[in-house]
Design an enzyme around this catalytic site. Structure first.
Site, short mmCIF file in Angstrom:
data_model
loop_
_atom_site.label_atom_id
_atom_site.label_comp_id
_atom_site.label_asym_id
_atom_site.label_seq_id
_atom_site.Cartn_x
_atom_site.Cartn_y
_atom_site.Cartn_z
N ASP A 175 0.82 -1.22 0.00
CA ASP A 175 0.00 0.00 0.00
C ASP A 175 0.85 1.27 0.00
OD1 ASP A 175 -2.29 -1.49 -0.08
OD2 ASP A 175 -2.67 -1.39 2.08
N ARG A 218 -2.41 0.96 -10.12
CA ARG A 218 -1.56 1.96 -9.45
C ARG A 218 -0.20 2.15 -10.12
NH1 ARG A 218 -3.33 0.65 -3.14
NH2 ARG A 218 -5.21 1.94 -3.25
N LYS A 225 -5.50 -3.06 -7.78
CA LYS A 225 -5.98 -2.36 -6.58
C LYS A 225 -7.14 -1.44 -6.99
CE LYS A 225 -3.10 -4.15 -3.62
NZ LYS A 225 -3.59 -5.06 -2.59
C1 S3P Z 1 -5.49 -5.45 3.15
C2 S3P Z 1 -4.64 -6.24 2.41
C3 S3P Z 1 -4.01 -5.77 1.16
C4 S3P Z 1 -4.00 -4.25 1.09
C5 S3P Z 1 -5.35 -3.67 1.40
C6 S3P Z 1 -5.80 -4.06 2.79
C7 S3P Z 1 -6.08 -6.02 4.38
O1 S3P Z 1 -4.71 -6.28 0.06
O2 S3P Z 1 -3.58 -3.83 -0.19
O3 S3P Z 1 -5.28 -2.25 1.32
O4 S3P Z 1 -6.67 -5.27 5.19
O5 S3P Z 1 -5.95 -7.23 4.57
P1 S3P Z 1 -4.43 -7.74 -0.55
O6 S3P Z 1 -4.90 -8.76 0.43
O7 S3P Z 1 -5.22 -7.78 -1.83
O8 S3P Z 1 -2.96 -7.80 -0.79
#
Ligand code: S3P
Length: 432
Positions: free
Chosen positions: A319, A350, A346
Protein backbone atom coordinates in the site's frame (compact mmCIF):
# COMPACT_ATOMS: atom_id res chain seq x y z
CA UNK A 1 -13.77 17.94 -6.51
CA UNK A 2 -10.44 19.47 -7.59
CA UNK A 3 -8.00 19.98 -4.73
CA UNK A 4 -5.12 22.41 -5.09
CA UNK A 5 -1.85 21.68 -3.29
CA UNK A 6 0.85 24.35 -3.00
CA UNK A 7 4.58 23.74 -2.58
CA UNK A 8 5.95 23.67 0.98
CA UNK A 9 9.35 23.88 2.74
CA UNK A 10 8.54 21.50 5.56
CA UNK A 11 5.98 19.51 7.55
CA UNK A 12 5.97 20.39 11.24
CA UNK A 13 4.18 19.81 14.52
CA UNK A 14 2.41 16.83 16.07
CA UNK A 15 -0.27 14.83 14.28
CA UNK A 16 -2.42 11.75 14.85
CA UNK A 17 -3.62 9.45 12.13
CA UNK A 18 -7.13 8.02 11.84
CA UNK A 19 -7.62 4.52 13.27
CA UNK A 20 -6.14 1.73 11.16
CA UNK A 21 -8.47 0.73 8.33
CA UNK A 22 -7.37 -2.91 8.10
CA UNK A 23 -7.71 -3.45 11.85
CA UNK A 24 -11.06 -1.63 12.06
CA UNK A 25 -12.60 -3.95 9.44
CA UNK A 26 -11.41 -6.99 11.36
CA UNK A 27 -12.52 -5.79 14.79
CA UNK A 28 -15.97 -4.95 13.44
CA UNK A 29 -16.46 -8.32 11.74
CA UNK A 30 -15.08 -10.36 14.63
CA UNK A 31 -17.04 -8.39 17.27
CA UNK A 32 -20.21 -9.01 15.25
CA UNK A 33 -19.83 -12.81 15.44
CA UNK A 34 -18.49 -12.79 19.02
CA UNK A 35 -20.59 -13.54 22.10
CA UNK A 36 -21.54 -10.39 24.01
CA UNK A 37 -20.82 -6.70 23.58
CA UNK A 38 -17.63 -5.13 22.24
CA UNK A 39 -16.40 -1.56 22.34
CA UNK A 40 -14.01 -0.45 19.58
CA UNK A 41 -12.23 2.86 20.28
CA UNK A 42 -10.44 4.94 17.60
CA UNK A 43 -12.41 3.07 14.93
CA UNK A 44 -11.42 4.28 11.46
CA UNK A 45 -13.60 7.05 9.99
CA UNK A 46 -12.78 5.70 6.50
CA UNK A 47 -15.68 5.23 4.10
CA UNK A 48 -14.41 1.65 3.55
CA UNK A 49 -14.92 0.78 7.21
CA UNK A 50 -18.36 2.41 7.01
CA UNK A 51 -19.11 -0.11 4.24
CA UNK A 52 -18.22 -2.96 6.61
CA UNK A 53 -20.45 -1.53 9.35
CA UNK A 54 -23.32 -1.09 6.86
CA UNK A 55 -23.05 -4.72 5.74
CA UNK A 56 -22.97 -5.97 9.34
CA UNK A 57 -26.10 -3.96 10.15
CA UNK A 58 -27.78 -5.44 7.07
CA UNK A 59 -26.93 -8.86 8.55
CA UNK A 60 -28.86 -8.03 11.72
CA UNK A 61 -26.03 -6.77 13.95
CA UNK A 62 -26.86 -3.83 16.23
CA UNK A 63 -24.15 -1.13 16.25
CA UNK A 64 -23.84 2.27 17.88
CA UNK A 65 -21.26 4.74 16.52
CA UNK A 66 -20.35 8.07 18.08
CA UNK A 67 -17.55 10.59 18.61
CA UNK A 68 -16.22 10.56 22.18
CA UNK A 69 -13.39 11.85 24.37
CA UNK A 70 -11.13 14.87 24.08
CA UNK A 71 -9.86 13.73 20.65
CA UNK A 72 -13.43 13.17 19.45
CA UNK A 73 -12.45 9.63 18.47
CA UNK A 74 -14.95 7.32 16.84
CA UNK A 75 -16.25 4.65 19.18
CA UNK A 76 -18.25 1.72 17.82
CA UNK A 77 -20.25 -0.45 20.21
CA UNK A 78 -21.21 -3.79 18.75
CA UNK A 79 -23.83 -6.18 20.15
CA UNK A 80 -22.21 -9.48 19.18
CA UNK A 81 -24.71 -12.01 17.84
CA UNK A 82 -22.48 -15.07 18.32
CA UNK A 83 -21.47 -17.59 15.68
CA UNK A 84 -25.03 -18.51 14.68
CA UNK A 85 -26.80 -15.16 15.07
CA UNK A 86 -26.40 -13.40 11.70
CA UNK A 87 -29.67 -12.85 9.81
CA UNK A 88 -30.32 -13.13 6.05
CA UNK A 89 -29.94 -9.66 4.47
CA UNK A 90 -33.16 -8.15 3.07
CA UNK A 91 -31.28 -6.56 0.15
CA UNK A 92 -27.90 -6.70 -1.60
CA UNK A 93 -24.87 -6.11 0.62
CA UNK A 94 -22.94 -3.09 -0.66
CA UNK A 95 -19.16 -3.17 -0.12
CA UNK A 96 -18.75 0.23 -1.86
CA UNK A 97 -15.08 0.68 -2.79
CA UNK A 98 -13.83 -1.79 -0.20
CA UNK A 99 -12.08 -4.97 -1.33
CA UNK A 100 -11.44 -5.84 2.33
CA UNK A 101 -15.16 -5.76 3.11
CA UNK A 102 -16.10 -7.98 0.20
CA UNK A 103 -13.25 -10.48 0.48
CA UNK A 104 -13.12 -10.92 4.24
CA UNK A 105 -16.86 -10.83 4.93
CA UNK A 106 -17.34 -13.45 2.20
CA UNK A 107 -15.43 -15.84 4.46
CA UNK A 108 -18.11 -15.39 7.13
CA UNK A 109 -21.03 -15.44 4.66
CA UNK A 110 -19.75 -18.71 3.18
CA UNK A 111 -20.71 -20.40 6.46
CA UNK A 112 -24.18 -18.89 6.93
CA UNK A 113 -27.34 -20.92 6.27
CA UNK A 114 -28.66 -18.27 3.87
CA UNK A 115 -28.05 -16.61 0.52
CA UNK A 116 -26.37 -13.21 0.16
CA UNK A 117 -25.58 -11.04 -2.83
CA UNK A 118 -22.52 -8.82 -2.57
CA UNK A 119 -22.08 -5.74 -4.81
CA UNK A 120 -19.56 -2.89 -5.01
CA UNK A 121 -18.84 0.36 -6.86
CA UNK A 122 -17.41 0.53 -10.39
CA UNK A 123 -13.81 0.13 -9.19
CA UNK A 124 -14.55 -2.83 -6.91
CA UNK A 125 -16.64 -4.43 -9.68
CA UNK A 126 -13.46 -4.71 -11.77
CA UNK A 127 -11.39 -6.39 -9.03
CA UNK A 128 -10.55 -10.11 -8.92
CA UNK A 129 -12.64 -12.26 -6.57
CA UNK A 130 -11.73 -15.71 -7.94
CA UNK A 131 -8.96 -15.70 -5.35
CA UNK A 132 -11.57 -16.06 -2.58
CA UNK A 133 -14.08 -18.06 -4.60
CA UNK A 134 -11.56 -20.91 -5.07
CA UNK A 135 -10.74 -21.65 -1.42
CA UNK A 136 -14.24 -20.92 -0.09
CA UNK A 137 -15.72 -23.27 -2.71
CA UNK A 138 -13.27 -25.97 -1.65
CA UNK A 139 -14.58 -25.52 1.88
CA UNK A 140 -18.12 -26.18 0.63
CA UNK A 141 -19.67 -22.78 -0.16
CA UNK A 142 -21.39 -22.20 -3.49
CA UNK A 143 -20.36 -18.84 -4.95
CA UNK A 144 -21.27 -17.38 -8.31
CA UNK A 145 -19.68 -14.26 -9.76
CA UNK A 146 -19.90 -12.11 -12.87
CA UNK A 147 -17.59 -13.02 -15.76
CA UNK A 148 -13.92 -13.41 -14.93
CA UNK A 149 -14.52 -13.88 -11.21
CA UNK A 150 -15.66 -10.26 -10.74
CA UNK A 151 -18.37 -8.91 -8.42
CA UNK A 152 -21.27 -9.08 -7.82
CA UNK A 153 -20.97 -12.30 -5.81
CA UNK A 154 -23.89 -14.60 -5.02
CA UNK A 155 -22.97 -16.60 -1.93
CA UNK A 156 -24.95 -19.69 -0.94
CA UNK A 157 -23.54 -20.44 2.48
CA UNK A 158 -23.72 -23.67 4.47
CA UNK A 159 -21.71 -26.12 6.55
CA UNK A 160 -18.00 -25.86 5.74
CA UNK A 161 -15.11 -28.32 5.95
CA UNK A 162 -11.62 -27.42 7.14
CA UNK A 163 -8.95 -27.28 4.42
CA UNK A 164 -5.26 -26.66 3.99
CA UNK A 165 -4.83 -23.88 1.43
CA UNK A 166 -1.64 -22.66 -0.23
CA UNK A 167 -2.24 -19.08 -1.32
CA UNK A 168 -1.26 -18.55 -4.97
CA UNK A 169 -0.78 -14.78 -4.33
CA UNK A 170 0.42 -13.07 -1.17
CA UNK A 171 -2.84 -11.52 0.08
CA UNK A 172 -3.89 -10.79 3.63
CA UNK A 173 -7.49 -10.41 2.50
CA UNK A 174 -7.60 -13.90 1.01
CA UNK A 175 -5.75 -15.39 4.00
CA UNK A 176 -8.29 -13.69 6.27
CA UNK A 177 -11.31 -14.86 4.26
CA UNK A 178 -10.15 -18.48 4.64
CA UNK A 179 -9.37 -18.10 8.36
CA UNK A 180 -12.75 -16.47 9.03
CA UNK A 181 -14.50 -19.31 7.20
CA UNK A 182 -12.33 -21.71 9.22
CA UNK A 183 -13.92 -20.43 12.44
CA UNK A 184 -17.10 -22.23 11.33
CA UNK A 185 -15.53 -25.49 10.04
CA UNK A 186 -14.79 -28.48 12.31
CA UNK A 187 -11.03 -29.03 12.71
CA UNK A 188 -7.97 -27.02 11.73
CA UNK A 189 -8.14 -24.78 8.66
CA UNK A 190 -4.59 -24.05 7.50
CA UNK A 191 -3.34 -21.30 5.23
CA UNK A 192 0.18 -21.25 3.78
CA UNK A 193 1.45 -17.88 2.53
CA UNK A 194 4.02 -17.45 -0.28
CA UNK A 195 5.34 -14.38 1.59
CA UNK A 196 4.38 -12.86 4.93
CA UNK A 197 1.43 -10.44 4.77
CA UNK A 198 -0.22 -8.33 7.47
CA UNK A 199 -1.24 -10.54 10.39
CA UNK A 200 -3.96 -8.45 12.05
CA UNK A 201 -6.53 -11.23 11.64
CA UNK A 202 -4.35 -13.76 13.43
CA UNK A 203 -3.59 -11.32 16.27
CA UNK A 204 -7.25 -10.32 16.68
CA UNK A 205 -8.46 -13.93 16.60
CA UNK A 206 -5.99 -14.87 19.34
CA UNK A 207 -7.01 -11.84 21.37
CA UNK A 208 -10.70 -12.75 21.13
CA UNK A 209 -10.13 -16.33 22.23
CA UNK A 210 -9.78 -18.42 19.05
CA UNK A 211 -7.32 -21.30 18.88
CA UNK A 212 -4.72 -20.02 16.39
CA UNK A 213 -1.37 -21.65 15.61
CA UNK A 214 1.45 -20.13 13.61
CA UNK A 215 4.55 -21.91 12.26
CA UNK A 216 6.67 -20.06 9.71
CA UNK A 217 4.40 -19.17 6.81
CA UNK A 218 1.56 -21.44 7.96
CA UNK A 219 -1.29 -20.22 10.12
CA UNK A 220 -4.19 -22.35 11.29
CA UNK A 221 -7.40 -21.78 13.19
CA UNK A 222 -9.43 -24.48 14.89
CA UNK A 223 -13.20 -24.51 14.49
CA UNK A 224 -15.90 -24.40 15.50
CA UNK A 225 -14.74 -21.37 17.46
CA UNK A 226 -16.54 -19.13 19.85
CA UNK A 227 -15.15 -15.60 20.17
CA UNK A 228 -15.65 -13.36 23.20
CA UNK A 229 -16.61 -9.70 22.87
CA UNK A 230 -13.95 -7.34 24.17
CA UNK A 231 -12.78 -3.74 24.63
CA UNK A 232 -10.57 -2.93 21.67
CA UNK A 233 -8.38 0.04 20.76
CA UNK A 234 -7.42 0.64 17.12
CA UNK A 235 -3.86 1.94 16.50
CA UNK A 236 -3.33 4.88 14.12
CA UNK A 237 -3.10 3.80 10.49
CA UNK A 238 0.52 3.25 9.39
CA UNK A 239 -0.48 3.38 5.71
CA UNK A 240 -2.00 6.84 6.29
CA UNK A 241 1.09 7.88 8.24
CA UNK A 242 3.20 6.90 5.22
CA UNK A 243 2.11 10.07 3.39
CA UNK A 244 3.15 12.26 6.32
CA UNK A 245 6.43 10.35 6.75
CA UNK A 246 7.27 10.76 3.06
CA UNK A 247 6.36 14.46 3.00
CA UNK A 248 8.40 15.20 6.14
CA UNK A 249 11.45 13.30 4.84
CA UNK A 250 11.36 14.80 1.36
CA UNK A 251 10.85 18.49 2.34
CA UNK A 252 13.97 20.36 3.54
CA UNK A 253 12.64 21.93 6.77
CA UNK A 254 10.54 19.29 8.53
CA UNK A 255 10.29 18.19 12.13
CA UNK A 256 7.17 16.09 12.67
CA UNK A 257 5.84 13.78 15.38
CA UNK A 258 3.14 11.25 14.48
CA UNK A 259 1.51 9.88 17.62
CA UNK A 260 0.00 6.43 18.29
CA UNK A 261 0.84 4.77 14.99
CA UNK A 262 0.39 1.03 14.52
CA UNK A 263 3.89 -0.44 14.09
CA UNK A 264 3.06 -4.10 13.52
CA UNK A 265 6.20 -5.37 11.70
CA UNK A 266 4.06 -6.82 8.88
CA UNK A 267 2.87 -3.25 8.17
CA UNK A 268 5.89 -1.09 8.93
CA UNK A 269 8.29 -2.37 6.23
CA UNK A 270 8.50 1.21 4.96
CA UNK A 271 10.68 2.01 7.99
CA UNK A 272 12.91 -1.02 7.30
CA UNK A 273 13.45 0.28 3.77
CA UNK A 274 13.82 4.01 4.47
CA UNK A 275 16.03 4.00 7.57
CA UNK A 276 19.01 2.24 5.87
CA UNK A 277 18.61 4.76 3.00
CA UNK A 278 19.28 7.61 5.43
CA UNK A 279 15.80 8.48 6.76
CA UNK A 280 15.91 10.19 10.16
CA UNK A 281 12.99 8.43 11.84
CA UNK A 282 12.92 7.60 15.54
CA UNK A 283 10.40 5.33 17.21
CA UNK A 284 9.28 6.56 20.66
CA UNK A 285 6.94 5.28 23.38
CA UNK A 286 6.56 1.72 22.07
CA UNK A 287 3.63 -0.14 23.59
CA UNK A 288 1.24 -2.98 22.78
CA UNK A 289 -2.55 -2.69 22.55
CA UNK A 290 -4.65 -5.80 22.13
CA UNK A 291 -1.62 -7.61 20.71
CA UNK A 292 -0.70 -4.85 18.20
CA UNK A 293 2.51 -2.83 18.46
CA UNK A 294 1.99 0.94 18.67
CA UNK A 295 4.30 3.95 19.08
CA UNK A 296 5.11 7.53 18.11
CA UNK A 297 7.32 8.43 15.15
CA UNK A 298 9.64 11.43 15.06
CA UNK A 299 10.48 12.25 11.45
CA UNK A 300 12.99 14.87 10.23
CA UNK A 301 14.01 16.06 6.75
CA UNK A 302 16.51 13.60 5.30
CA UNK A 303 18.73 13.05 2.28
CA UNK A 304 17.68 9.63 0.97
CA UNK A 305 19.90 7.43 -1.11
CA UNK A 306 17.31 5.25 -2.89
CA UNK A 307 18.14 2.30 -5.13
CA UNK A 308 16.44 -0.98 -5.99
CA UNK A 309 13.93 -2.40 -3.49
CA UNK A 310 14.60 -6.06 -2.69
CA UNK A 311 11.62 -8.13 -3.94
CA UNK A 312 10.97 -9.66 -0.51
CA UNK A 313 9.94 -6.22 0.78
CA UNK A 314 7.19 -5.77 -1.82
CA UNK A 315 4.24 -7.62 -0.15
CA UNK A 316 4.85 -5.75 3.13
CA UNK A 317 5.00 -2.41 1.31
CA UNK A 318 2.15 -2.96 -1.12
CA UNK A 319 0.00 0.00 0.00
CA UNK A 320 3.00 2.29 0.44
CA UNK A 321 4.59 1.75 -3.00
CA UNK A 322 2.73 4.57 -4.81
CA UNK A 323 3.95 7.04 -2.17
CA UNK A 324 7.45 5.58 -2.16
CA UNK A 325 7.58 5.93 -5.96
CA UNK A 326 6.75 9.64 -5.71
CA UNK A 327 9.37 10.06 -2.96
CA UNK A 328 11.80 8.22 -5.28
CA UNK A 329 12.04 11.36 -7.44
CA UNK A 330 13.63 13.10 -4.44
CA UNK A 331 16.18 10.32 -3.73
CA UNK A 332 19.77 10.59 -4.95
CA UNK A 333 19.70 7.31 -6.89
CA UNK A 334 15.95 7.26 -7.56
CA UNK A 335 13.96 4.13 -6.85
CA UNK A 336 13.05 0.97 -8.71
CA UNK A 337 11.07 -2.14 -7.85
CA UNK A 338 9.54 -5.18 -9.52
CA UNK A 339 7.34 -8.07 -8.34
CA UNK A 340 4.45 -5.68 -7.71
CA UNK A 341 1.92 -6.80 -10.37
CA UNK A 342 -0.72 -6.80 -7.59
CA UNK A 343 -0.68 -2.99 -7.82
CA UNK A 344 -2.45 -3.28 -11.16
CA UNK A 345 -5.56 -4.78 -9.50
CA UNK A 346 -5.98 -2.36 -6.58
CA UNK A 347 -8.57 0.47 -6.48
CA UNK A 348 -6.90 1.60 -9.73
CA UNK A 349 -4.00 0.31 -11.81
CA UNK A 350 -1.56 1.96 -9.45
CA UNK A 351 1.56 1.37 -11.56
CA UNK A 352 0.01 3.16 -14.51
CA UNK A 353 -1.54 5.87 -12.34
CA UNK A 354 1.79 6.69 -10.67
CA UNK A 355 3.73 6.65 -13.95
CA UNK A 356 1.17 8.88 -15.76
CA UNK A 357 0.94 11.44 -12.96
CA UNK A 358 4.70 11.60 -12.40
CA UNK A 359 5.19 12.26 -16.13
CA UNK A 360 2.60 15.05 -15.95
CA UNK A 361 4.73 16.58 -13.21
CA UNK A 362 7.80 16.40 -15.44
CA UNK A 363 9.50 13.26 -14.06
CA UNK A 364 11.13 10.48 -16.07
CA UNK A 365 9.63 7.06 -15.18
CA UNK A 366 9.87 3.60 -16.73
CA UNK A 367 6.93 1.26 -16.29
CA UNK A 368 7.28 -2.53 -16.53
CA UNK A 369 4.50 -5.16 -16.21
CA UNK A 370 5.23 -5.50 -12.48
CA UNK A 371 7.18 -2.46 -11.41
CA UNK A 372 8.49 1.04 -11.88
CA UNK A 373 11.86 2.68 -12.22
CA UNK A 374 12.10 6.33 -11.23
CA UNK A 375 15.18 8.44 -11.85
CA UNK A 376 16.66 10.22 -8.83
CA UNK A 377 17.13 13.92 -8.05
CA UNK A 378 14.25 15.02 -10.27
CA UNK A 379 12.46 18.31 -9.71
CA UNK A 380 8.71 18.10 -10.13
CA UNK A 381 6.56 20.90 -11.48
CA UNK A 382 2.96 21.56 -10.47
CA UNK A 383 0.45 20.03 -12.90
CA UNK A 384 -3.11 18.77 -13.17
CA UNK A 385 -3.05 15.14 -12.01
CA UNK A 386 -5.73 12.43 -11.77
CA UNK A 387 -6.69 10.46 -8.67
CA UNK A 388 -8.28 7.76 -10.89
CA UNK A 389 -10.83 7.64 -8.07
CA UNK A 390 -8.13 5.99 -5.91
CA UNK A 391 -7.51 7.37 -2.42
CA UNK A 392 -3.84 6.40 -2.25
CA UNK A 393 -3.08 7.96 -5.64
CA UNK A 394 -4.75 11.23 -4.57
CA UNK A 395 -2.72 11.32 -1.33
CA UNK A 396 0.59 10.33 -2.96
CA UNK A 397 0.24 13.20 -5.43
CA UNK A 398 -0.78 15.66 -2.73
CA UNK A 399 2.67 14.95 -1.27
CA UNK A 400 4.15 15.20 -4.79
CA UNK A 401 2.51 18.64 -4.95
CA UNK A 402 4.34 19.73 -1.77
CA UNK A 403 7.67 18.75 -3.41
CA UNK A 404 6.85 20.52 -6.71
CA UNK A 405 7.46 24.00 -8.05
CA UNK A 406 4.09 25.68 -8.65
CA UNK A 407 0.58 24.57 -7.75
CA UNK A 408 -0.77 21.06 -8.35
CA UNK A 409 -4.44 20.33 -9.01
CA UNK A 410 -5.71 16.87 -8.03
CA UNK A 411 -8.85 15.79 -9.86
CA UNK A 412 -11.52 13.67 -8.09
CA UNK A 413 -9.70 14.35 -4.84
CA UNK A 414 -12.75 13.37 -2.73
CA UNK A 415 -11.51 9.76 -3.13
CA UNK A 416 -9.29 10.34 -0.05
CA UNK A 417 -12.38 9.79 2.15
CA UNK A 418 -12.17 6.07 1.32
CA UNK A 419 -9.37 5.80 3.90
CA UNK A 420 -8.63 9.27 5.30
CA UNK A 421 -11.37 11.91 5.53
CA UNK A 422 -9.73 15.21 6.54
CA UNK A 423 -6.41 14.31 4.88
CA UNK A 424 -5.98 17.56 2.94
CA UNK A 425 -6.92 19.74 5.94
CA UNK A 426 -4.40 17.97 8.17
CA UNK A 427 -1.63 18.04 5.56
CA UNK A 428 -2.05 21.72 4.72
CA UNK A 429 -2.32 22.70 8.42
CA UNK A 430 1.16 21.25 9.05
CA UNK A 431 2.82 22.22 5.75
CA UNK A 432 4.77 25.47 5.83
C1 S3P B 1 -5.49 -5.45 3.15
C2 S3P B 1 -4.64 -6.24 2.41
C3 S3P B 1 -4.01 -5.77 1.16
C4 S3P B 1 -4.00 -4.25 1.09
C5 S3P B 1 -5.35 -3.67 1.40
C6 S3P B 1 -5.80 -4.06 2.79
C7 S3P B 1 -6.08 -6.02 4.38
O1 S3P B 1 -4.71 -6.28 0.06
O2 S3P B 1 -3.58 -3.83 -0.19
O3 S3P B 1 -5.28 -2.25 1.32
O4 S3P B 1 -6.67 -5.27 5.19
O5 S3P B 1 -5.95 -7.23 4.57
P1 S3P B 1 -4.43 -7.74 -0.55
O6 S3P B 1 -4.90 -8.76 0.43
O7 S3P B 1 -5.22 -7.78 -1.83
O8 S3P B 1 -2.96 -7.80 -0.79
Amino acid sequence: MIQQVNPARGLNGTVRMPGDKSISHRYAMLSAIAEGPSEIRFFSPAADCGSTLGCLEALGVTLHCGLEGENQEMVVRVEGVGSTGLKPPAADLDAGNSGSTMRMLSGILAAQPFHSRFTGDASLSRRPMQRIIDPLSRMGARIRSAEGGRPPLEIEGGPLRAIRYELPVASAQVKSAVLLAGLFAAGATEVVEPAPTRDHTEIALEHLGADVERHGRTVSVRGPASLKGSKLYVPGDFSSAAFFIAAALGLPESNLVIQNVGLNPTRAALLDVLVPMGARIKVLNLDTVNGELIGDLHVESSALEGGELPAEFVPGLIDELPMLAVLGTQMTRGLSFSGAAELRVKESDRLRAVADNLRRMGAAVEESPDGLSIGGGQSLHGAEVESYGDHRIAMAFAVGGLFAEGATQIKDAEAVAVSFPGFFELLTRHAE
